[in-house]
Enzyme design. Structure first.
Site, PDB file in Angstrom:
ATOM      1  CG  MET A   1      10.774 -19.367   4.784  1.00  0.00           C
ATOM      2  SD  MET A   1      10.783 -18.264   3.345  1.00  0.00           S
ATOM      3  CE  MET A   1       9.189 -17.465   3.494  1.00  0.00           C
TER       4      MET A   1
ATOM      5  CB  CYS B   1      16.916 -15.819   8.793  1.00  0.00           C
ATOM      6  SG  CYS B   1      17.467 -17.293   7.947  1.00  0.00           S
TER       7      CYS B   1
ATOM      8  CB  CYS C   1       4.262   7.993   4.347  1.00  0.00           C
ATOM      9  SG  CYS C   1       3.355   7.542   5.818  1.00  0.00           S
TER      10      CYS C   1
ATOM     11  CB  CYS D   1     -22.549  10.878  35.568  1.00  0.00           C
ATOM     12  SG  CYS D   1     -22.756   9.504  34.477  1.00  0.00           S
ATOM     13  CB  CYS D   2     -23.349  10.050  31.291  1.00  0.00           C
ATOM     14  SG  CYS D   2     -22.950   8.845  32.540  1.00  0.00           S
TER      15      CYS D   2
ATOM     16  CE1 TYR E   1      12.994 -22.748   5.680  1.00  0.00           C
ATOM     17  CE2 TYR E   1      13.578 -23.322   3.422  1.00  0.00           C
ATOM     18  CZ  TYR E   1      13.920 -22.780   4.650  1.00  0.00           C
ATOM     19  OH  TYR E   1      15.176 -22.287   4.862  1.00  0.00           O
TER      20      TYR E   1
ATOM     21  CB  CYS F   1       3.760   8.777   8.684  1.00  0.00           C
ATOM     22  SG  CYS F   1       3.277   9.404   7.084  1.00  0.00           S
TER      23      CYS F   1
ATOM     24  CB  CYS G   1      14.569 -19.009   5.351  1.00  0.00           C
ATOM     25  SG  CYS G   1      15.297 -19.463   6.904  1.00  0.00           S
TER      26      CYS G   1
HETATM   27  C1  LIG Z   1       8.759  13.994   9.094  1.00  0.00           C
HETATM   28  C2  LIG Z   1       7.426  13.804   8.431  1.00  0.00           C
HETATM   29  C3  LIG Z   1       6.376  13.264   9.150  1.00  0.00           C
HETATM   30  C4  LIG Z   1       5.137  13.063   8.555  1.00  0.00           C
HETATM   31  N1  LIG Z   1       4.137  12.527   9.289  1.00  0.00           N
HETATM   32  C5  LIG Z   1       2.929  12.323   8.739  1.00  0.00           C
HETATM   33  C6  LIG Z   1       1.872  11.734   9.485  1.00  0.00           C
HETATM   34  O1  LIG Z   1       2.051  11.379  10.654  1.00  0.00           O
HETATM   35  N2  LIG Z   1       0.682  11.557   8.890  1.00  0.00           N
HETATM   36  C7  LIG Z   1       0.464  11.942   7.604  1.00  0.00           C
HETATM   37  O2  LIG Z   1      -0.644  11.781   7.106  1.00  0.00           O
HETATM   38  N3  LIG Z   1       1.448  12.500   6.854  1.00  0.00           N
HETATM   39  C8  LIG Z   1       2.672  12.693   7.388  1.00  0.00           C
HETATM   40  N4  LIG Z   1       3.680  13.230   6.633  1.00  0.00           N
HETATM   41  C9  LIG Z   1       3.385  13.609   5.239  1.00  0.00           C
HETATM   42  C10 LIG Z   1       3.380  12.374   4.313  1.00  0.00           C
HETATM   43  O3  LIG Z   1       4.548  11.619   4.530  1.00  0.00           O
HETATM   44  C11 LIG Z   1       3.299  12.807   2.857  1.00  0.00           C
HETATM   45  O4  LIG Z   1       2.177  13.658   2.706  1.00  0.00           O
HETATM   46  C12 LIG Z   1       3.133  11.633   1.895  1.00  0.00           C
HETATM   47  O5  LIG Z   1       4.088  10.645   2.155  1.00  0.00           O
HETATM   48  C13 LIG Z   1       3.240  12.127   0.454  1.00  0.00           C
HETATM   49  O6  LIG Z   1       3.112  11.042  -0.424  1.00  0.00           O
HETATM   50  P1  LIG Z   1       3.372  11.233  -1.992  1.00  0.00           P
HETATM   51  O7  LIG Z   1       3.084   9.909  -2.602  1.00  0.00           O
HETATM   52  O8  LIG Z   1       2.685  12.423  -2.492  1.00  0.00           O
HETATM   53  O9  LIG Z   1       4.946  11.545  -2.120  1.00  0.00           O
HETATM   54  P2  LIG Z   1       6.180  10.661  -1.716  1.00  0.00           P
HETATM   55  O10 LIG Z   1       5.837   9.644  -0.713  1.00  0.00           O
HETATM   56  O11 LIG Z   1       7.279  11.601  -1.394  1.00  0.00           O
HETATM   57  O12 LIG Z   1       6.547   9.849  -3.042  1.00  0.00           O
HETATM   58  C14 LIG Z   1       7.097  10.452  -4.173  1.00  0.00           C
HETATM   59  C15 LIG Z   1       8.079   9.493  -4.806  1.00  0.00           C
HETATM   60  O13 LIG Z   1       8.375   9.939  -6.130  1.00  0.00           O
HETATM   61  C16 LIG Z   1       9.757   9.767  -6.397  1.00  0.00           C
HETATM   62  N5  LIG Z   1      10.156  10.633  -7.507  1.00  0.00           N
HETATM   63  C17 LIG Z   1      10.413  11.959  -7.477  1.00  0.00           C
HETATM   64  N6  LIG Z   1      10.750  12.386  -8.721  1.00  0.00           N
HETATM   65  C18 LIG Z   1      10.681  11.306  -9.547  1.00  0.00           C
HETATM   66  C19 LIG Z   1      10.913  11.103 -10.940  1.00  0.00           C
HETATM   67  N7  LIG Z   1      11.248  12.105 -11.745  1.00  0.00           N
HETATM   68  N8  LIG Z   1      10.764   9.850 -11.447  1.00  0.00           N
HETATM   69  C20 LIG Z   1      10.404   8.822 -10.640  1.00  0.00           C
HETATM   70  N9  LIG Z   1      10.164   8.960  -9.327  1.00  0.00           N
HETATM   71  C21 LIG Z   1      10.302  10.192  -8.779  1.00  0.00           C
HETATM   72  C22 LIG Z   1      10.377  10.136  -5.060  1.00  0.00           C
HETATM   73  O14 LIG Z   1      11.703   9.638  -4.944  1.00  0.00           O
HETATM   74  C23 LIG Z   1       9.419   9.440  -4.082  1.00  0.00           C
HETATM   75  O15 LIG Z   1       9.773   8.106  -3.867  1.00  0.00           O
HETATM   76  C24 LIG Z   1       4.941  13.423   7.197  1.00  0.00           C
HETATM   77  C25 LIG Z   1       6.003  13.967   6.448  1.00  0.00           C
HETATM   78  C26 LIG Z   1       7.227  14.147   7.048  1.00  0.00           C
HETATM   79  C27 LIG Z   1       8.364  14.713   6.237  1.00  0.00           C
END
Ligand SMILES: Cc1cc2nc3c(=O)[nH]c(=O)nc-3n(C[C@H](O)[C@H](O)[C@H](O)COP(=O)(O)OP(=O)(O)OC[C@H]3O[C@@H](n4cnc5c(N)ncnc54)[C@H](O)[C@@H]3O)c2cc1C
Length: 553
Positions: free
Chosen positions: A13, A15, A128, A550-551, A67, A133, A18
Site C-alpha cells: 500500500m 497511499c 499531547c 580525566c574521567c 497487494y 508535546c 490503497c
Molecule cells: C504546548 C504543550 C506542550 C506540552 N509538552 C509536553 C511535553 O513535552 N512532555 C510532557 O510530558 N507533557 C507535555 N505537555 C503536557 C501533556 O500534553 C499533558 O499533561 C497530557 O497530554 C495530559 O493528558 P490527559 O490524558 O490528562 O488529558 P488530554 O490529553 O487533554 O485528554 C483529555 C481528553 O478528554 C476529552 N474530554 C474532555 N471532556 C470530555 C467529556 N465530557 N467527555 C468525553 N471526553 C472529554 C478531551 O477532548 C481530550 O481529548 C504539554 C502540554 C502543552 C499544552
C-alpha cells in the site's frame, strides 16, 4: 467453528486510497462483520469474521486488489463490548476522555481482562499528540537545527537566525501529528477487542451512571480523564482583545514580526524561544520575580541570561493591568518595580497555565468534589469522593506531564477494578522544559527541601567543568544536587544544559531507589558525556573538582 478476529499484514500500500481499497475488498468477503485498515502506513488490517468467513477468503480478497498479504494472528472472538447496550451495565469500566490518561486506563483494564468503554470527545488522542508535546517539540527541533546551522561553532560567537519557511515547518509538524495520532492512538485501539470506543460527550448522572450524548450507561467503575485546557487570567481588556494560546500559536501559518508571551513557565518559554529563533522579536512577561518560578532559582537566572543572549527580552515581576488593541498591535500596560510600563507587539500569546476540563459534566452533583481551580480532588489511590469514580491525568490539576497522565491512568484503572490499592507516587517525577539549553529536574529544590525543614547539603557544578561540554564548545548551564545531610540520599537534582532531559534519568533512578550521593561518586560514568556532570556534582560535595584529572575520578 467460532467467530474470529484476524490481523493481516498487508504489503504494497502506498497511499490512503490503497487502504480504503483494501478495506472495501475485505468488507465484501462473506461473513465479515467488521474491518479496520487504519491507514496505508500501518500496513495492518483487522477483520472480524463469522464462522463462514475464512482466512483464505480474506487473503484472496487482498491479493485480488493487487497487494500481498500474510495472516499475522487469529483469535476466537470473546464476548466483545460491541454487544454492550446503553444501560445494561456490561462495561466493567468507563473511561471518560481519550487522551493519554484515558488510553492508559483503558489498556490497563483490557489487560486485566475487563470490558471497557472509552469515551472520546474532540480529536482522539487528546492534548499531547495533537496540540501539546508532539507539535511543540517538532517545531522546537526544527528551529533548533536552523539555529545551530546559523551559529558559529566556537564559544563566544553569537547567532544570526537563518531563513526559515515557517509554513513548510508547520506543515511537516501537522504531518507528524497525523502519523502519530494514527500510530499511537487510533491504530492501537484495534489491538484491544475489549475496548469499545464511544464518540461523544460524557456527563455523570450520580452513582455509577453516565450519559454519553443522551444515552445512559451504568458501568462498574468510572475513570475521569478529561484533561485540561489553556487558562487566562481576568485582565481588563484581554478577552475583548483576543489572543493566542498554546494551541492556536502552534497553528500560526505566518510568523509575526513581534510577539509578547505572557507567562514565563515551561510552555511559554518553549514557544517564546521557538518563535524568536524563527525570527520573531519576543518579549516574555512574567508576574513572579523569575522565569521558571517553580524551578531552582539559579537555573531561572542562568536561563534568563542565555535567552537574553539570543535576543529575547525577559521581563520578570511585571503585573499586567490592561490589554488593548491599538493600530493593529497589542498594548499591555502594567507595573514593574512600582513604575508604570507599557509593552506592545504584533501578537500576544497567553501561556499562564492550564485548568481542568471539569465544568458542565455533572461532577459535583454526582458527589465528585472539585478544588478551587476546578481540578478533580482525589485521594492517594486516585479515587474521588464518589466511590465509583476515579480520576487521572491533567484533570486532577497536578503534575501535568504526559508520562504522569499515562502512569496515573493505569493506576486509577487498576485501583478501580482490583484491590491492588496502589498509591500514587509523585516523589521522583522528572520535569523538563524544552528550551535550549534544557531544564531538567527531579525531586526537591533546595528551597523546597529547606522549607520542609530538611537538613540538606548542596553542590553546584558549572557545565564548563564537563569535558563533553568543553569538547562541544557549548558550556552553557549547571548541575545542582540536593542531598539529605544525615542520610546522604539524593533528594533533588536540577540540570540546565543542552539536552539536559537526557541526563536527568540517572538522578530520577537515584531518587526513586534511594541511591546515595556516595554511590553516584563510586559509579563509573562514561567519559565525554554530559551525564558525567552528575558525577562531578556528586564529587563536588567532597572535593575541589578543578583538581581532578580525566574521567571525573
Ligand atoms: C504546548 C504543550 C506542550 C506540552 N509538552 C509536553 C511535553 O513535552 N512532555 C510532557 O510530558 N507533557 C507535555 N505537555 C503536557 C501533556 O500534553 C499533558 O499533561 C497530557 O497530554 C495530559 O493528558 P490527559 O490524558 O490528562 O488529558 P488530554 O490529553 O487533554 O485528554 C483529555 C481528553 O478528554 C476529552 N474530554 C474532555 N471532556 C470530555 C467529556 N465530557 N467527555 C468525553 N471526553 C472529554 C478531551 O477532548 C481530550 O481529548 C504539554 C502540554 C502543552 C499544552
Amino acid at each position: 467453528m467460532e467467530a474470529e478476529r484476524l490481523e493481516l499484514d498487508v504489503r504494497g500500500m502506498t497511499c490512503e486510497s490503497c487502504a480504503l481499497h483494501v478495506e472495501k475488498a475485505l468488507g465484501a468477503v462473506t461473513g465479515v462483520k467488521d474491518v479496520r485498515v487504519p491507514g496505508w502506513k500501518s500496513a495492518r488490517a483487522t477483520a472480524e469474521v463469522e464462522p463462514e468467513g475464512t482466512a483464505d477468503d480474506l487473503a484472496a480478497a487482498v491479493r485480488g486488489s493487487g497487494y500481498s498479504v500474510s495472516v499475522r494472528s487469529r483469535k476466537p472472538l470473546k464476548a466483545t463490548p460491541s454487544r454492550a447496550e446503553p444501560g445494561n451495565g456490561v462495561f466493567d469500566l468507563m473511561v471518560i476522555g481519550a487522551g493519554s490518561a484515558g488510553f492508559a486506563a483503558a489498556i490497563k483494564a483490557a489487560e486485566l481482562g475487563k470490558l471497557v468503554a472509552l469515551v472520546g470527545m474532540g480529536t482522539i488522542g487528546g492534548t499531547c499528540v495533537n496540540v501539546g508535546c508532539i507539535p511543540s517539540k517538532t517545531l522546537i527541533r526544527a528551529v533548533e537545527t536552523l539555529h545551530v546551522a546559523g551559529q558559529a561553532r566556537f564559544r563566544g560567537v553569537h547567532t544570526i537566525p537563518g531563513r526559515i519557511s515557517w509554513p513548510e515547518v508547520v506543515s511537516h509538524k501537522d504531518e507528524l501529528v497525523n502519523e502519530m495520532r494514527q500510530e499511537k492512538y487510533i491504530g492501537v485501539l484495534s489491538a484491544y477487542p475489549e475496548i469499545t470506543y464511544l464518540e461523544g460527550r460524557a456527563q455523570l448522572s450520580g452513582g455509577n451512571r453516565v450519559e454519553v450524548d443522551g444515552l445512559a450507561y451504568a458501568p462498574g467503575k468510572i475513570v475521569l480523564a478529561t484533561g485540561a485546557q489553556p487558562w487566562a487570567p481576568s485582565i481588563p481588556g484581554l478577552a475583548q482583545a483576543g489572543y493566542l494560546d498554546s494551541t492556536s500559536a502552534l497553528e500560526l501559518k505566518e510568523l509575526p514580526k513581534s510577539m509578547i508571551v505572557l507567562g514565563g513557565n515551561a510552555v511559554g518559554l518553549e514557544l517564546a524561544q521557538t518563535f524568536a529563533r524563527a525570527g520573531t522579536y519576543v518579549t516574555v512577561l512574567e508576574v513572579l520575580p523569575s522565569i521558571l518560578p517553580f524551578e531552582d532559582e539559579e537555573i531561572g537566572s542562568a536561563l534568563t541570561r542565555y535567552l537574553e543572549g539570543e535576543g529575547l527580552r525577559i521581563v520578570p515581576g511585571f503585573k499586567t493591568a490592561s490589554v488593548a488593541r491599538q493600530n493593529g498591535r497589542y498594548v499591555l500596560r502594567g507595573v514593574k518595580n512600582e513604575g508604570e510600563v507599557t509593552f506592545d507587539a504584533e501578537q500576544l500569546l497567553v501561556a499562564t497555565g492550564r485548568r481542568a476540563n471539569s465544568a458542565d459534566m455533572g461532577l459535583e452533583e454526582a458527589g465528585v468534589h472539585l478544588g478551587a481551580r476546578g481540578e478533580v480532588l482525589v485521594n492517594d489511590l486516585l479515587q474521588t469522593h464518589n466511590p465509583f469514580v476515579y480520576a487521572a491525568g491533567d484533570v486532577t490539576g497536578r503534575d501535568m506531564f504526559v508520562y504522569v497522565a499515562s502512569y496515573s491512568g493505569g493506576l486509577a484503572a487498576e485501583n478501580a477494578l482490583t484491590s491492588a490499592g496502589k498509591v500514587y507516587d509523585a516523589s521522583y517525577i522528572p520535569r523538563i522544559t524544552f528550551t535550549d539549553p534544557q531544564v531538567a529536574s527531579a525531586g526537591l529544590t533546595e528551597a523546597a527541601a529547606r522549607g520542609q525543614g530538611r537538613d540538606v547539603r548542596v553542590s553546584v557544578v558549572a557545565m564548563a567543568h564537563v569535558p563533553r561540554a568543553q569538547a562541544a564548545r557549548d558550556t552553557r548551564g549547571l548541575v545542582k544536587l540536593v542531598a539529605d545531610a544525615q542520610t546522604d540520599h539524593l533528594v533533588g537534582a536540577h540540570v540546565l544544559a543542552p539536552e539536559a532531559g537526557e541526563m536527568i534519568q540517572t538522578a530520577v533512578l537515584a531518587i526513586r531507589f534511594g541511591i546515595r550521593v556516595g554511590d553516584l561518586r563510586r559509579t563509573m560514568f562514561p567519559y565525554l558525556t554530559n551525564a558525567e556532570g552528575l558525577k562531578l556534582a556528586a564529587l563536588a560535595f567532597e572535593k575541589d573538582i578543578s583538581k581532578l584529572s580525566c574521567c571525573a575520578g
